[in-house]
Scaffold this active site. Structure first.
Site, PDB file in Angstrom:
ATOM      1  N   GLU A  64     -17.675 -53.003  22.857  1.00  0.00           N
ATOM      2  CA  GLU A  64     -18.760 -53.552  21.643  1.00  0.00           C
ATOM      3  C   GLU A  64     -19.671 -54.597  22.289  1.00  0.00           C
ATOM      4  O   GLU A  64     -19.656 -54.716  23.518  1.00  0.00           O
ATOM      5  CB  GLU A  64     -18.081 -54.124  20.694  1.00  0.00           C
ATOM      6  CG  GLU A  64     -17.645 -53.576  19.351  1.00  0.00           C
ATOM      7  CD  GLU A  64     -19.040 -53.186  18.419  1.00  0.00           C
ATOM      8  OE1 GLU A  64     -20.091 -53.720  18.902  1.00  0.00           O
ATOM      9  OE2 GLU A  64     -19.062 -52.571  17.315  1.00  0.00           O
TER      10      GLU A  64
ATOM     11  N   ASN B 133     -21.572 -56.026  10.323  1.00  0.00           N
ATOM     12  CA  ASN B 133     -22.010 -55.283  11.353  1.00  0.00           C
ATOM     13  C   ASN B 133     -23.687 -55.017  11.458  1.00  0.00           C
ATOM     14  O   ASN B 133     -24.260 -55.304  10.518  1.00  0.00           O
ATOM     15  CB  ASN B 133     -21.370 -53.674  11.597  1.00  0.00           C
ATOM     16  CG  ASN B 133     -20.399 -53.441  12.689  1.00  0.00           C
ATOM     17  OD1 ASN B 133     -20.708 -53.987  13.615  1.00  0.00           O
ATOM     18  ND2 ASN B 133     -19.387 -53.111  12.604  1.00  0.00           N
TER      19      ASN B 133
ATOM     20  N   ASP C  59     -22.325 -48.773  12.599  1.00  0.00           N
ATOM     21  CA  ASP C  59     -21.774 -49.971  13.325  1.00  0.00           C
ATOM     22  C   ASP C  59     -22.909 -50.811  13.909  1.00  0.00           C
ATOM     23  O   ASP C  59     -23.666 -51.233  13.179  1.00  0.00           O
ATOM     24  CB  ASP C  59     -20.786 -49.269  14.382  1.00  0.00           C
ATOM     25  CG  ASP C  59     -19.623 -50.264  14.952  1.00  0.00           C
ATOM     26  OD1 ASP C  59     -19.922 -51.410  15.076  1.00  0.00           O
ATOM     27  OD2 ASP C  59     -18.708 -49.750  15.387  1.00  0.00           O
TER      28      ASP C  59
END
Length: 289
Positions: A14, A146, A196
């Site tokens: 991430e 997100n 995302d």
């Protein structure tokens, strides 16, 4: 043409952030409790091992890093040094929540959201952390904060609560950081991938990584789909644009909780991927604290 830059095998890769001065890509593996620093020219990667989940990372304007951890935000003064808590530890004592996605605005404020494992109770929140450590709750009632990113002029803020499959756009005052009313920006079809992490390029187009969608997409400033880049992994998690000419896209991905059959179909799940883009990305401001 999508290339595998690093076969990292990340559990939950991430928060890729391009550091122009260092010519390095910072990114995290949330579930492995690691911060990585990758040289895209060679793939050489340095790793910091932390003692708990690290949801996001961003460079600081004065050097070092800011990170979002289990209980709240922390500063890392130099590579390899231990994080020191900064600002209110707003998630301390909330076992089901941790920091998740984040970005820095033009005034050097850190916009960081939480995620809750208790999906029946949407209690996650998006916060704004000022350089002086003041913390302000901006959006509540979320499950997975997100997709935080700003338009080139700093007057539009993009955000997703991932399970809704929806991206929203908010008017924002660049001087004060105050949010106005939100509006629907793009609704993704249910079951075809969820928004995302994201970023914005120099034309004001928004790039979104679609979890469980095998792709990243580019949306116009009006929310129209203008480009799709297919990926060899099911769970791309976030996209950043950097490199020497700011025309290389970097995409993190996740490899956790895949079945044996799924792993056979995507042996590089958890890898770090790159592809070239026509429109450069934006230089990302550093956190001012």
């Amino acid at each position: 043409m999508v290339d595998l830059l690093l076969d990292a095998g990340a559990l939950l890769g991430e928060s890729p952030r391009w550091h122009a001065a260092e010519a390095r890509l910072y990114w995290v593996d949330i579930d492995a409790h690691r911060i990585h620093r990758t040289d895209p020219e060679t793939g050489a990667t340095e790793t910091m091992q932390l003692g708990g989940p690290v949801g996001c990372v961003a460079p600081r304007a004065g050097g070092g890093l800011i990170v979002g951890l289990k209980d709240g935000c922390a500063l890392i003064d130099a590579w390899g040094e231990a994080p020191r808590p900064f600002g209110p530890q707003m998630l301390a004592g909330i076992a089901e929540q941790r920091c998740n996605d984040a970005c820095v605005d033009g005034a050097g404020r850190f916009w960081v959201g939480s995620v809750t494992s208790d999906k029946a109770n949407p209690a996650a929140t998006l916060y704004r952390l000022a350089p002086d450590g003041t913390l302000t709750a901006m959006l509540g009632g979320l499950t997975t904060s997100n997709g935080a990113a700003f338009s080139p002029d700093g007057r539009t803020f993009y955000h997703a609560d991932t399970p809704t499959h929806a991206l929203r756009a908010y008017a924002v005052d660049p001087a004060t950081g105050a949010l106005g009313e939100g509006r629907p920006f793009h609704q993704f079809e249910m079951g075809k991938g969820r928004p995302d992490g994201g970023t914005v390029d120099a034309e004001g187009c928004y790039w979104s990584a679609l979890w469980d969608g095998w792709r990243v997409v580019r949306l116009s400033p009006t929310g129209e789909l203008v480009q799709t880049v297919e990926l060899p992994v099911q769970r791309p998690s976030m996209i950043a644009i950097g490199g020497a000419d700011m025309k290389t896209a970097f995409v993190t991905s996740a490899g956790k909780t895949l079945t044996d059959e799924e792993r056979r179909d995507q042996p590089h799940a958890g890898g770090l991927f790159t592809f070239r883009v026509d429109v450069p990305g934006l230089a990302q401001p550093g956190f001012g604290g």
